[in-house]
Design an enzyme around this catalytic site. Sequence first.
Site, PDB file in Angstrom:
ATOM      1  N   GLU A  86      -9.489   7.347   2.409  1.00 45.61           N
ATOM      2  CA  GLU A  86      -8.736   7.289   1.170  1.00 45.61           C
ATOM      3  C   GLU A  86      -9.616   7.171  -0.064  1.00 45.61           C
ATOM      4  O   GLU A  86     -10.641   6.492  -0.050  1.00 45.61           O
ATOM      5  CB  GLU A  86      -7.784   6.077   1.193  1.00 45.61           C
ATOM      6  CG  GLU A  86      -6.691   6.222   2.218  1.00 45.61           C
ATOM      7  CD  GLU A  86      -5.666   5.107   2.179  1.00 45.61           C
ATOM      8  OE1 GLU A  86      -4.524   5.374   2.595  1.00 45.61           O
ATOM      9  OE2 GLU A  86      -5.991   3.982   1.753  1.00 45.61           O
ATOM     10  N   CYS A 114       0.858  -1.192   0.000  1.00 45.50           N
ATOM     11  CA  CYS A 114       0.000   0.000   0.000  1.00 45.50           C
ATOM     12  C   CYS A 114       0.889   1.235   0.000  1.00 45.50           C
ATOM     13  O   CYS A 114       2.058   1.157   0.343  1.00 45.50           O
ATOM     14  CB  CYS A 114      -0.841   0.075   1.274  1.00 45.50           C
ATOM     15  SG  CYS A 114      -2.065  -1.195   1.422  1.00 45.50           S
TER      16      CYS A 114
END
Length: 168
Positions: A115, A68
């Site tokens: 996000e 990530c």
Amino acid sequence: MTIAEDQLILVDERDNQIGVMGKLETHEKGLLHRAFSIIVKNKNGEIMLQKRADGKYHSGGLWTNTCCGHPRDGEETLHAANRRLGEEMGFDCELKEITQFIYKVVLDKGLTEHEFLHVFVGEYDKEPILNPDEASDWKWMTENSISEDIQQNPNNYTEWFKILMNKL
């Protein structure tokens, strides 16, 4: 570079950049920012999981997807994904974006992850070379095994990975 110096790209609900802010402050305020998650599979269709290093600023010691991260200001998201895959897992492979979505979850240490997530997939069959500052372990698992283990042991996995697996 310290965590406070890393600048995240703040975005609106359509992923248009509206500013930049330090990584820690962005997560303390729970502001929407651009991010990516990578799922690498082997030729058998198993997913490479990483166990986040215990010293990470949140979600340390938890299992999650292969990699990530956050693109830097002015950096293309695909380029950032390839960069982080090398930095965290010690390899690179061709990545293809398969979906995007927005999520918001409260994490440990008073932080919130909010996000606009770009999800990439790739294929790789060798062992990674882990950066110990990023990942403490790794393993291959089938999607069914992951889903079953998340049901039985949800606290062993990052919040975003549980959301990601549900969307896939």
